[in-house]
Design a protein around this motif. Structure first.
Motif, PDB file in Angstrom:
ATOM      1  N   PRO A   1      33.851  40.007  53.797  1.00 20.31           N
ATOM      2  CA  PRO A   1      33.908  39.346  52.480  1.00 20.31           C
ATOM      3  C   PRO A   1      33.793  40.347  51.337  1.00 20.31           C
ATOM      4  O   PRO A   1      33.043  41.322  51.426  1.00 20.31           O
ATOM      5  CB  PRO A   1      32.697  38.405  52.501  1.00 20.31           C
ATOM      6  CG  PRO A   1      32.419  38.181  53.951  1.00 20.31           C
ATOM      7  CD  PRO A   1      32.788  39.470  54.640  1.00 20.31           C
ATOM      8  N   ARG A   2      34.553  40.079  50.285  1.00 21.28           N
ATOM      9  CA  ARG A   2      34.564  40.936  49.103  1.00 21.28           C
ATOM     10  C   ARG A   2      34.621  40.071  47.851  1.00 21.28           C
ATOM     11  O   ARG A   2      35.101  38.950  47.898  1.00 21.28           O
ATOM     12  CB  ARG A   2      35.796  41.840  49.098  1.00 21.28           C
ATOM     13  CG  ARG A   2      35.904  42.750  50.277  1.00 21.28           C
ATOM     14  CD  ARG A   2      37.232  43.519  50.268  1.00 21.28           C
ATOM     15  NE  ARG A   2      37.210  44.586  51.223  1.00 21.28           N
ATOM     16  CZ  ARG A   2      37.444  44.424  52.518  1.00 21.28           C
ATOM     17  NH1 ARG A   2      37.723  43.245  52.993  1.00 21.28           N
ATOM     18  NH2 ARG A   2      37.392  45.445  53.333  1.00 21.28           N
ATOM     19  N   SER A   3      34.220  40.629  46.750  1.00 24.24           N
ATOM     20  CA  SER A   3      34.357  39.924  45.480  1.00 24.24           C
ATOM     21  C   SER A   3      35.235  40.739  44.537  1.00 24.24           C
ATOM     22  O   SER A   3      34.958  40.872  43.360  1.00 24.24           O
ATOM     23  CB  SER A   3      32.981  39.665  44.857  1.00 24.24           C
ATOM     24  OG  SER A   3      32.331  40.892  44.616  1.00 24.24           O
ATOM     25  N   THR A   4      36.295  41.305  45.075  1.00 26.26           N
ATOM     26  CA  THR A   4      37.233  42.106  44.303  1.00 26.26           C
ATOM     27  C   THR A   4      38.519  41.319  44.096  1.00 26.26           C
ATOM     28  O   THR A   4      38.627  40.161  44.481  1.00 26.26           O
ATOM     29  CB  THR A   4      37.549  43.410  45.047  1.00 26.26           C
ATOM     30  OG1 THR A   4      38.123  43.079  46.316  1.00 26.26           O
ATOM     31  CG2 THR A   4      36.309  44.252  45.258  1.00 26.26           C
ATOM     32  N   ILE A   5      39.506  41.937  43.507  1.00 26.49           N
ATOM     33  CA  ILE A   5      40.784  41.262  43.264  1.00 26.49           C
ATOM     34  C   ILE A   5      41.476  40.895  44.567  1.00 26.49           C
ATOM     35  O   ILE A   5      42.099  39.844  44.673  1.00 26.49           O
ATOM     36  CB  ILE A   5      41.693  42.143  42.383  1.00 26.49           C
ATOM     37  CG1 ILE A   5      41.130  42.196  40.969  1.00 26.49           C
ATOM     38  CG2 ILE A   5      43.112  41.642  42.364  1.00 26.49           C
ATOM     39  CD1 ILE A   5      41.884  43.096  40.031  1.00 26.49           C
ATOM     40  N   ILE A   6      41.369  41.731  45.599  1.00 26.25           N
ATOM     41  CA  ILE A   6      41.985  41.431  46.894  1.00 26.25           C
ATOM     42  C   ILE A   6      40.883  40.967  47.837  1.00 26.25           C
ATOM     43  O   ILE A   6      39.921  41.700  48.077  1.00 26.25           O
ATOM     44  CB  ILE A   6      42.734  42.657  47.446  1.00 26.25           C
ATOM     45  CG1 ILE A   6      43.861  43.004  46.494  1.00 26.25           C
ATOM     46  CG2 ILE A   6      43.242  42.387  48.862  1.00 26.25           C
ATOM     47  CD1 ILE A   6      44.562  44.285  46.781  1.00 26.25           C
ATOM     48  N   GLN A   7      41.039  39.735  48.344  1.00 20.38           N
ATOM     49  CA  GLN A   7      39.995  39.130  49.161  1.00 20.38           C
ATOM     50  C   GLN A   7      40.573  38.510  50.426  1.00 20.38           C
ATOM     51  O   GLN A   7      41.619  37.880  50.384  1.00 20.38           O
ATOM     52  CB  GLN A   7      39.282  38.024  48.381  1.00 20.38           C
ATOM     53  CG  GLN A   7      38.581  38.492  47.142  1.00 20.38           C
ATOM     54  CD  GLN A   7      37.874  37.350  46.421  1.00 20.38           C
ATOM     55  OE1 GLN A   7      37.721  36.263  46.934  1.00 20.38           O
ATOM     56  NE2 GLN A   7      37.437  37.637  45.207  1.00 20.38           N
ATOM     57  N   PRO A   8      39.860  38.650  51.551  1.00 16.58           N
ATOM     58  CA  PRO A   8      40.258  37.942  52.768  1.00 16.58           C
ATOM     59  C   PRO A   8      39.628  36.553  52.787  1.00 16.58           C
ATOM     60  O   PRO A   8      38.560  36.333  52.219  1.00 16.58           O
ATOM     61  CB  PRO A   8      39.675  38.807  53.884  1.00 16.58           C
ATOM     62  CG  PRO A   8      38.432  39.394  53.260  1.00 16.58           C
ATOM     63  CD  PRO A   8      38.772  39.593  51.793  1.00 16.58           C
TER      64      PRO A   8
END
Length: 128
Positions: A96-103
């Motif tokens: 999990p990420r909170s960036t512009i590109i996320q899965p």
């Protein structure tokens, strides 16, 4: 009859403005450990992305999206992460990420043909 394998996949999304939560599905990563398969397809609809955020830096988005298939292929071109086993690279890609590109969260299924399954998921989830 061909063997059925369990696979995991995640949808790759571009979230131009994380504060607004709007997202566009741009790709799929599919991992099938039993058949030693890890691959991703990315297709960016630039017009749709610009409609959501006219000021988005498309070159930066593309550069970051290009990393995903490179990590799937592994090896030196993917940097240090490329040296990890395929399953570890998949887990890194779908963290999990909170960036512009996320899965997306990881989903599971069964298939006898991971390559065809990846294409089917692209057709169903990404392409308009």
């Amino acid at each position: 009859m061909r063997a059925e394998y369990t696979y995991d996949y995640a949808i790759i999304r571009v979230v131009p403005r994380v504060d607004r939560g709007e997202q566009i599905n741009v790709g799929v990563i599919l991992s099938c450990a039993d058949s030693d398969f890890l691959d991703a397809r990315i297709e960016l609809d630039e017009a749709l992305l610009r409609a959501v955020d006219p000021a988005i830096d498309l070159a930066a988005v593309r550069a970051n999206l290009d990393v995903i298939p490179a990590v799937c292929r592994g090896g030196a071109p993917a940097g240090a992460i490329g040296e990890l086993p395929a399953r570890a690279r998949f887990r890194w890609l779908v963290a999990p990420r909170s960036t512009i590109i996320q899965p997306s969260p990881v989903h599971t299924g069964r298939t006898s043909d991971p390559e065809a399954c990846l294409e089917h998921l692209m057709e169903r989830i990404v392409r308009r």
